[in-house]
Design an enzyme around this catalytic site. Structure first.
Site, PDB file in Angstrom:
ATOM      1  N   HIS A 166      53.854  56.702  22.143  1.00  0.00           N
ATOM      2  CA  HIS A 166      52.482  57.186  21.965  1.00  0.00           C
ATOM      3  C   HIS A 166      51.558  56.725  23.099  1.00  0.00           C
ATOM      4  O   HIS A 166      50.488  57.315  23.284  1.00  0.00           O
ATOM      5  CB  HIS A 166      51.923  56.715  20.627  1.00  0.00           C
ATOM      6  CG  HIS A 166      52.301  57.580  19.476  1.00  0.00           C
ATOM      7  ND1 HIS A 166      52.162  58.956  19.501  1.00  0.00           N
ATOM      8  CD2 HIS A 166      52.827  57.276  18.250  1.00  0.00           C
ATOM      9  CE1 HIS A 166      52.575  59.459  18.349  1.00  0.00           C
ATOM     10  NE2 HIS A 166      52.989  58.470  17.576  1.00  0.00           N
ATOM     11  N   GLU A 222      52.865  63.576  17.772  1.00  0.00           N
ATOM     12  CA  GLU A 222      53.970  63.116  16.937  1.00  0.00           C
ATOM     13  C   GLU A 222      55.303  63.770  17.282  1.00  0.00           C
ATOM     14  O   GLU A 222      56.349  63.131  17.182  1.00  0.00           O
ATOM     15  CB  GLU A 222      53.633  63.357  15.454  1.00  0.00           C
ATOM     16  CG  GLU A 222      52.411  62.590  14.964  1.00  0.00           C
ATOM     17  CD  GLU A 222      52.546  61.075  15.121  1.00  0.00           C
ATOM     18  OE1 GLU A 222      53.659  60.588  15.423  1.00  0.00           O
ATOM     19  OE2 GLU A 222      51.534  60.383  14.935  1.00  0.00           O
ATOM     20  N   HIS A 252      59.100  54.594  19.053  1.00  0.00           N
ATOM     21  CA  HIS A 252      58.192  55.686  18.672  1.00  0.00           C
ATOM     22  C   HIS A 252      56.753  55.328  19.031  1.00  0.00           C
ATOM     23  O   HIS A 252      56.029  56.136  19.643  1.00  0.00           O
ATOM     24  CB  HIS A 252      58.317  55.950  17.170  1.00  0.00           C
ATOM     25  CG  HIS A 252      57.479  57.082  16.670  1.00  0.00           C
ATOM     26  ND1 HIS A 252      57.989  58.343  16.441  1.00  0.00           N
ATOM     27  CD2 HIS A 252      56.159  57.164  16.367  1.00  0.00           C
ATOM     28  CE1 HIS A 252      57.023  59.143  16.017  1.00  0.00           C
ATOM     29  NE2 HIS A 252      55.895  58.453  15.957  1.00  0.00           N
ATOM     30  N   GLU A 253      56.317  54.120  18.661  1.00  0.00           N
ATOM     31  CA  GLU A 253      54.927  53.724  18.928  1.00  0.00           C
ATOM     32  C   GLU A 253      54.684  53.517  20.414  1.00  0.00           C
ATOM     33  O   GLU A 253      53.600  53.829  20.926  1.00  0.00           O
ATOM     34  CB  GLU A 253      54.580  52.463  18.133  1.00  0.00           C
ATOM     35  CG  GLU A 253      54.792  52.565  16.626  1.00  0.00           C
ATOM     36  CD  GLU A 253      54.090  53.759  15.988  1.00  0.00           C
ATOM     37  OE1 GLU A 253      53.085  54.250  16.552  1.00  0.00           O
ATOM     38  OE2 GLU A 253      54.550  54.214  14.922  1.00  0.00           O
TER      39      GLU A 253
END
Length: 746
Positions: free
Chosen positions: A483, A502, A479-480
Site C-alpha cells: 500500500h 486493494e 500486503h500493507e
C-alpha cells in the site's frame, strides 16, 4: 453539477468546497485526555484559492536559489526559534466560556454539546439552505465548508500571520506598516508555495504563524456532516482569510477514533480506519483531491507513547512532571484521510538475538540531505521526493520500529521482527524506491476490525497475525507494505475505485512474499496458483451472498471522478455497514491484474508497474490512467481485442463474476498443490465415514504435510461435508495441530 446529499442513505457525503479553496497545510496542537476520552486543542489551516495570486520570481524565491542548490536560509528571528514541542497558541490561556463570538453584549449561543455556532448572527446559515455563496461569483459572503462530524467546535478566528517577526520577507515591503487582508493572504501564499528544498524553513514558519495572535473572530455553523465558516464582507475565496484557527474538541462517541484498552489492559486510543475517515478527529477537507501537508504537536501523560503517520521518528519532550509532548510532520502532500494517530502504553520491540539470516538483507544507510541528486523527472506537485534521491533509490530496507503492548513481546520477537527486513527488501526488489522514508509497525488492540491497515510511515497489524507460523504474518505484512506504493503514494481520485488500492496490494502481496521467501520460479508459481484457487472460492461465495450493487468496482461509471461545482460529492455505499466485511474490491481487482499480467508475462508486467509508479507517484489516478498506460505497453499481437472500454464492461462496471475470469477458471487445470489437497480430502472423507466401532483393525491413513494455504483449502473442502464426526475433528486437531496454526486456519 448539482449533487443532492442525503446523510440518511448509505452514501458518504464529502462536503468540502475544494473547487473554490484548498487547505495546503494543517498545524495541529492537541491534548489527549484519557479520563474524559477527549482530544482537544486547535488546528490552524493555511489555505490557497488559486485565483488571487500568481507565482512570480519573488524575493523569497530568489533567496532560495544559490549556485550550489543549498537549502534555504532565511535567518529566522530568535522569536521564531521556538521549541515546537512546547508550542501553544497565544490564545491558549483563554477560557472556553470567553469564546462566544460576534459583538459585545451578545448572547452565548453554544448548544449543549459545546458548539458555538453563532446561528443567529450568521444570516441564517444552515445545512439545508445556505444564504451564503460557497463559490466566488455571488454577491453574498464566501463560505468555507469543511468536512466535520462528532466534534464540538468552540471558536474560529483569523490568524494574524503579519504579526510574526520576519514575515516581511514574504512581501515586497521592508516593513509591515499597513497590514491588510490582502497582505496577510499574500504572506500565506508565498509560504505555501515555497520551493521543496526549503521545507525545513517552511515548517518553522508554519509553527510560528500557528502561534500568532488572532485578528478577528469568524462566524461559523455546524451540521451533521460539515463546518461552515464565513467572514462578513469577504465575498470571494480570494478575500477570505487564508490562515484560520479552529478551537475544538472531539466527543467520546466520535467515530474517527476508538477509545479502548490494549492487551495489557492499559487505556489507548487510535484511528480505527472509520468509514467517515478523520472528520470526527479534526475539521478538514476529506476529498482526495485536497492533498496537503501537516505538522502536529500532541501532549499526553508521560507514560504514553504517541505514534503518528509522520516522516520523523518522534521522541518525547518532557514539558512538566507527568506530561510529555510529541511532534510529527509530513512534507509530502497527502489526503487528510491518511492522517493516523495512536496513543497508548506501547513498548518498542527489538530483537534480542540475531542470526546470520536476520542480518543477510541488512544494508547500512545514512541519509544525507546533501545527497539529493536528481535521477528522474517527477510529474507531481513539488515536494521533497524520495524518487529524486539517488541514495533512497538503493535503500532496500528503510528504518523501522515495532511497537506493541509488553505482553506481546515474545510473539513479536519470534515472528514479526524477523519478517520485516526480508519483506521490505522484497518490495524494493519488485517496485524500487520506497515512497516513504521510515516505517512504524503497531500491534493494535484486540477490537481492531481487520488484519491490517496502512498509512504513510505507519502500519497497524492485528494481534491475530502473531499466532502460528510466519505465513499469515508475512503475507499480511507484504500486503500493507504494498500500500505504500498503491493506495498512498498513488491514490484513487475517486474513492469508489477502491480496487486501485486493494486489488494491487492483494496481487503484489503474493509477489513480495515469494521474493521474501526466496522461492525459485516454479515454487513461487505453484504457491501463487494455490492462492488464486483460494481467492476464486472466496469470490464465488462473495458473489452469491452480496447485493449486486455492491459487486461493481466502478459504480459511478462515466461520472467517476466527477464532483459538484463546489467540489462536493458522495461516496456510493460509503456508509453501508456490509461494506466493511466485503472483499469484492480485493478479489475482482486481484483477478483483473492477474489476467493482465498473464497477457504481458510476469516480467514485462512488473517492469511496467515500475514505470507506472515512476510516472504517477505523488498523484491521484482513475482506472483509465492505469489501463490506458498499460495497453500502450502491450504489443498489438497480445492485446487480442483488449481495450479500456471492454475492460470497463467485463470487469469494472458489471456485477457478478467477470466473463473472462469464468472462461479462464473453466479452462485452467488444477495446480499441483491443489491436487495434493484433493487427495488428502479424499482420505479424510474415508476416515469420517468409518463406523465408530470397527470389527477388524483397519490400516491407519498416512496424511501428507501441508503448506498453510493447503491446510486452509483442505478445511474449506471438509466444511462442505454434511457432517464431520467428533472423532474426525479430534483427528484433524492431532494431525495438523490446529490450535497452533495461523488465524486463517482457526
Amino acid at each position: 453539477m448539482d449533487i443532492q446529499l442525503d446523510p440518511a442513505r448509505d452514501d458518504l457525503p464529502l462536503m468540502a468546497n475544494t473547487s473554490h479553496i484548498l487547505v495546503k497545510h494543517y498545524v495541529l496542537d492537541l491534548d489527549v485526555d484519557f479520563e474524559s476520552q477527549v482530544i482537544e486543542g486547535t488546528i490552524v489551516l493555511f489555505l490557497e484559492d488559486g485565483n488571487r495570486f500568481k507565482k512570480q520570481n519573488s524575493s523569497i524565491e530568489e533567496a532560495c536559489q544559490s549556485e550550489s542548490n543549498k537549502a534555504c536560509k532565511f535567518g529566522m528571528p530568535e522569536l521564531c526559534r521556538i521549541s515546537v514541542a512546547n508550542a501553544r497558541t497565544f490564545s491558549s490561556e483563554m477560557e472556553y466560556n470567553d469564546f462566544a463570538i460576534c459583538s459585545k453584549g451578545e448572547k452565548d449561543t453554544s448548544d449543549k454539546d459545546g458548539n458555538h455556532d453563532n446561528q443567529e448572527h450568521a444570516s441564517g446559515i444552515s445545512s439545508s439552505k445556505y444564504c451564503c455563496d460557497t463559490g466566488n461569483h455571488g454577491s453574498e459572503d464566501f463560505l468555507l465548508v469543511l468536512d466535520c462530524c462528532d466534534l464540538s467546535v468552540l471558536k474560529v478566528e483569523e490568524v494574524d500571520v503579519a504579526a510574526v517577526p520576519g514575515m516581511e520577507k514574504f512581501t515586497r515591503s521592508p516593513k509591515l506598516t499597513v497590514v491588510s487582508e490582502e497582505l496577510r493572504n499574500q504572506i500565506v501564499y508565498e509560504l505555501v508555495t515555497l520551493p521543496a528544498d526549503c521545507w525545513r524553513e517552511q515548517l518553522d514558519y508554519y509553527a510560528c504563524c500557528s502561534q500568532a495572535p488572532g485578528c478577528g473572530e469568524l462566524l461559523f455553523d455546524t451540521d451533521s456532516w460539515s463546518l461552515q465558516i464565513r467572514k462578513t464582507g469577504a465575498q470571494t475565496a480570494t478575500d477570505f482569510p487564508h490562515a484560520i484557527r479552529i478551537w475544538y474538541k472531539t466527543k467520546p462517541e466520535g467515530r474517527s477514533v476508538t477509545w479502548t484498552s490494549d492487551q495489557s489492559d492499559r487505556p489507548c486510543v487510535y484511528t480505527v480506519g472509520s468509514p467517515i475517515n478523520n472528520r470526527a478527529l479534526f475539521p478538514c477537507q476529506e476529498p482526495p483531491v485536497a492533498m496537503s501537508t501537516w505538522q502536529a504537536t500532541v501532549r499526553a501523560a508521560a507514560s504514553f507513547v504517541v505514534l503518528m503517520s509522520g516522516e520523523n521518528s518522534a521522541k518525547p519532550t518532557q514539558l512538566w512532571e507527568g506530561c510529555s509532548s510529541w511532534y510529527y510532520y509530513v512534507t509530502m502532500p497527502v489526503p487528510a484521510s491518511t492522517f493516523t494517530i495512536a496513543v497508548g502504553c506501547w513498548t518498542e520491540m527489538k530483537l534480542e538475538t540475531y542470526s546470520l539470516n536476520d542480518l543477510a538483507t541488512e544494508r547500512p544507510f545514512s541519509p544525507s540531505e546533501a545527497d539529493f541528486r536528481h535521477i528522474g523527472v517527477c510529474s507531481h506537485m513539488e515536494y521533497p521526493c524520495r524518487f529524486k534521491n539517488a541514495s533512497a533509490a538503493t535503500q532496500e530496507i528503510i528504518p523501522y520500529r515495532v511497537f506493541a503492548p509488553v505482553c506481546l513481546k515474545g510473539a513479536c520477537q519470534e515472528t514479526l521482527l524477523r519478517l520485516i527486513p526480508p519483506c521490505l527488501s522484497a518490495a524494493h526488489s519488485v517496485l524500487g524506491t520506497h515512497p516513504f522514508s521510515r516505517l512504524d509497525v503497531l500491534i493494535v488492540p484486540a477490537n481492531f476490525p481487520s488484519l491490517g491497515m496502512a498509512s504513510p510511515h505507519i502500519v497497524f497489524l492485528s494481534q491475530s497475525i502473531l499466532t502460528g507460523r510466519s505465513h499469515l504474518c508475512g503475507t499480511r505484512l507484504c500486503h500493507e507494505i504494498a500500500h505504500a506504493w498503491f493506495g498512498l503514494a498513488i491514490g484513487a481520485r475517486d474513492w469508489t475505485e477502491e480496487w486501485l488500492s486493494e486489488g494491487f496490494a492483494t496481487h503484489l502481496e503474493d509477489v513480495f512474499w515469494a521474493a521474501a521467501q526466496q522461492l525459485d520460479p516454479r515454487e513461487a508459481r505453484e504457491q501463487q496458483e494455490l492462492r488464486a484457487c483460494l481467492r476464486w472460492r472466496r469470490l464465488q461465495d462473495e458473489m452469491r451472498c452480496s447485493p449486486e450493487e455492491m459487486q461493481v468496482l466502478r459504480p459511478s461509471k462515466d461520472k467517476t471522478g466527477h464532483t459538484s461545482d463546489s467540489g462536493a460529492s458522495v461516496i456510493k455505499q460509503g456508509l453501508n455497514p456490509e461494506k466493511i466485511f466485503m472483499q469484492v474490491h480485493y478479489l475482482k481487482g486481484y483477478f483483473l491484474l492477474r489476467f493482465l499480467a498473464k497477457r504481458l508475462g510476469d516480467e514485462t508486467y512488473l517492469s511496467f508497474l515500475r514505470k507506472f509508479v515512476h510516472t504517477f507517484h505523488g498523484q491521484l489516478i482513475l482506472s483509465q490512467d492505469f489501463l490506458q498506460m498499460l495497453l500502450e505497453n502491450i504489443p498489438e499481437e497480445k492485446r487480442l481485442g483488449l481495450s479500456v472500454e471492454n475492460i470497463y464492461q467485463d470487469w469494472l462496471e458489471s456485477c457478478g463474476i467477470p466473463k473472462p475470469l469464468q472462461r479462464e477458471r473453466s479452462a485452467e487445470a488444477e495446480c499441483g498443490l491443489a491436487r495434493q489437497v484433493r487427495a488428502e480430502v479424499t482420505k479424510w472423507i474415508q476416515v469420517n465415514r468409518r463406523p465408530r466401532k470397527r470389527k477388524r483393525r483397519v490400516k491407519e491413513e498416512v496424511f501428507e504435510k501441508l503448506l498453510p494455504d493447503q491446510l486452509v483449502l483442505l478445511l474449506e473442502h471438509l466444511l462442505e461435508q454434511k457432517t464431520l464426526s467428533p472423532r474426525t475433528l479430534q483427528s484433524l486437531q492431532r494431525t495438523y495441530h490446529l490450535h497452533d496454526q495461523d488465524a486463517e486456519q482457526h
